[in-house]
Design an enzyme around this catalytic site. Sequence first.
Site, PDB file in Angstrom:
ATOM      1  N   VAL A 147       0.892  -1.164   0.000  1.00 32.68           N
ATOM      2  CA  VAL A 147       0.000   0.000   0.000  1.00 32.68           C
ATOM      3  C   VAL A 147       0.926   1.208   0.000  1.00 32.68           C
ATOM      4  CG1 VAL A 147      -1.769   1.253   1.281  1.00 32.68           C
ATOM      5  CG2 VAL A 147      -1.777  -1.259   1.265  1.00 32.68           C
ATOM      6  N   HIS A 148       1.026   1.868  -1.148  1.00 29.09           N
ATOM      7  CA  HIS A 148       1.993   2.954  -1.296  1.00 29.09           C
ATOM      8  C   HIS A 148       1.267   4.295  -1.316  1.00 29.09           C
ATOM      9  CE1 HIS A 148       5.967   4.517  -2.447  1.00 29.09           C
ATOM     10  NE2 HIS A 148       5.253   5.440  -3.088  1.00 29.09           N
TER      11      HIS A 148
ATOM     12  N   ASP B 144       0.255  11.949  11.124  1.00 26.14           N
ATOM     13  CA  ASP B 144      -0.206  11.112  10.014  1.00 26.14           C
ATOM     14  C   ASP B 144      -1.725  11.215   9.930  1.00 26.14           C
ATOM     15  OD1 ASP B 144      -0.695   9.134   8.136  1.00 26.14           O
ATOM     16  OD2 ASP B 144       0.629   7.653   9.064  1.00 26.14           O
TER      17      ASP B 144
ATOM     18  N   ARG C  40      -3.559   9.888   7.411  1.00 26.29           N
ATOM     19  CA  ARG C  40      -4.092   8.943   6.430  1.00 26.29           C
ATOM     20  C   ARG C  40      -5.219   8.067   6.988  1.00 26.29           C
ATOM     21  NH1 ARG C  40       1.399   6.254   4.489  1.00 26.29           N
ATOM     22  NH2 ARG C  40       1.874   6.783   6.641  1.00 26.29           N
TER      23      ARG C  40
HETATM   24  N1  LIG Z   1       3.460  15.541   5.763  1.00 24.56           N
HETATM   25  C1  LIG Z   1       4.540  14.962   5.273  1.00 24.56           C
HETATM   26  N2  LIG Z   1       4.396  13.895   4.491  1.00 24.56           N
HETATM   27  C2  LIG Z   1       5.504  13.309   4.019  1.00 24.56           C
HETATM   28  C3  LIG Z   1       6.800  13.783   4.310  1.00 24.56           C
HETATM   29  N3  LIG Z   1       7.681  12.988   3.688  1.00 24.56           N
HETATM   30  C4  LIG Z   1       6.969  12.044   3.034  1.00 24.56           C
HETATM   31  N4  LIG Z   1       5.652  12.229   3.238  1.00 24.56           N
HETATM   32  C5  LIG Z   1       4.519  11.413   2.805  1.00 24.56           C
HETATM   33  O1  LIG Z   1       4.516  10.253   3.590  1.00 24.56           O
HETATM   34  C6  LIG Z   1       3.876   9.211   2.889  1.00 24.56           C
HETATM   35  C7  LIG Z   1       4.770   7.988   2.974  1.00 24.56           C
HETATM   36  O2  LIG Z   1       4.676   7.594   4.255  1.00 24.56           O
HETATM   37  P1  LIG Z   1       5.816   6.871   5.054  1.00 24.56           P
HETATM   38  O3  LIG Z   1       5.507   7.069   6.485  1.00 24.56           O
HETATM   39  O4  LIG Z   1       7.155   7.228   4.514  1.00 24.56           O
HETATM   40  O5  LIG Z   1       5.687   5.424   4.674  1.00 24.56           O
HETATM   41  P2  LIG Z   1       4.566   4.486   5.014  1.00 24.56           P
HETATM   42  O6  LIG Z   1       3.986   4.280   3.681  1.00 24.56           O
HETATM   43  O7  LIG Z   1       3.642   4.886   6.089  1.00 24.56           O
HETATM   44  O8  LIG Z   1       5.373   3.290   5.627  1.00 24.56           O
HETATM   45  P3  LIG Z   1       6.072   2.149   4.840  1.00 24.56           P
HETATM   46  O9  LIG Z   1       4.963   1.237   4.443  1.00 24.56           O
HETATM   47  O10 LIG Z   1       6.987   1.518   5.797  1.00 24.56           O
HETATM   48  O11 LIG Z   1       6.775   2.789   3.696  1.00 24.56           O
HETATM   49  C8  LIG Z   1       3.630   9.724   1.494  1.00 24.56           C
HETATM   50  O12 LIG Z   1       2.261  10.132   1.425  1.00 24.56           O
HETATM   51  C9  LIG Z   1       4.533  10.943   1.401  1.00 24.56           C
HETATM   52  O13 LIG Z   1       4.022  11.949   0.552  1.00 24.56           O
HETATM   53  C10 LIG Z   1       6.910  14.917   5.141  1.00 24.56           C
HETATM   54  O14 LIG Z   1       7.989  15.373   5.488  1.00 24.56           O
HETATM   55  N5  LIG Z   1       5.760  15.477   5.591  1.00 24.56           N
END
Ligand SMILES: Nc1nc2c(ncn2[C@@H]2O[C@H](COP(=O)(O)OP(=O)(O)OP(=O)(O)O)[C@@H](O)[C@H]2O)c(=O)[nH]1
Length: 188
Positions: free
Chosen positions: A47-48, A122, A124
Site C-alpha cells: 500500500v503505497h 499522520d 491517512r
Molecule cells: N506531511 C509529510 N508527508 C511526508 C513527508 N515525507 C513524506 N511524506 C509522505 O509520507 C507518505 C509515505 O509515508 P511513510 O511514512 O514514509 O511510509 P509508510 O507508507 O507509512 O510506511 P512504509 O509502508 O513503511 O513505507 C507519502 O504520502 C509521502 O508523501 C513529510 O515530510 N511530511
Amino acid sequence: MKKIDISQIATLPTRHGTFKIQAFREGDKEHLALFTDPLPSIPLVRVHSECLTGDALGSLKCDCGEQLQAALKQIAEEGGMLIYHRQEGRNIGLLNKVNAYALQDQGLDTVAANHQLGFAADERTYEIVETILEHFRIRQMRLLTNNPRKIESLKGVEILERVPLIIEPNPYNEKYLRTKKEQMGHLL
Ligand SMILES: Nc1nc2c(ncn2[C@@H]2O[C@H](COP(=O)(O)OP(=O)(O)OP(=O)(O)O)[C@@H](O)[C@H]2O)c(=O)[nH]1
Ligand SMILES: [Zn+2]
C-alpha cells in the site's frame, strides 16, 4: 459510504514486468491497483501512499521513490498487488507538504512540521484500501511495510507476514528516517 467508480482492467508494461491496472475513483481522488496476473492466493501487497516529489521527481528527502520501485520489482517477481493510495503527504496534500518542507528547512522534523501546520503526524485513512482489497476478494496477504500503524489500520484482512521494505539512507533523508523510527514507531 461514498460512491466508488471502477475502471476496466488494462495491461501496463513496466520496467519491472507487465502488470494489470485498474483505477478506483472516490470523490475527487483516483487510486490505482497494479497487479500480477495470475494473482497468488496469498499475494504480496504494497500500500503505497502518494509522494509526487519522491515517486515522480526523484526527491532524496524521503525513501518513497526507491520504495515504490523496489516494491514493484518484488511484486513482479513474487506475484501480488501494489495499491497506489492517493493520500499525498500523509494526507495533508501537496501544498501543505511543501509548507512542511519549508518548516523542515528551518530545522523542524517531519512530525513537528505537521504539528506546526495544525495537522496530526499522520492524517491517512485506509477505507479505500479495504474496499479495493475486498473488490479483489483478497482476505489474506503478505504486506510490504515498515509501518506498524499501517498493519493496525487494515481491518478485515489477515496479514500473514510483514515483509520489510528497507531503503539505504542518504544524507538528505537520514534525519527523516530517524524521526520515523523514533517518533512514528517505524521498524527501521
Ligand atoms: N506531511 C509529510 N508527508 C511526508 C513527508 N515525507 C513524506 N511524506 C509522505 O509520507 C507518505 C509515505 O509515508 P511513510 O511514512 O514514509 O511510509 P509508510 O507508507 O507509512 O510506511 P512504509 O509502508 O513503511 O513505507 C507519502 O504520502 C509521502 O508523501 C513529510 O515530510 N511530511
Ligand atoms: Zn516521499
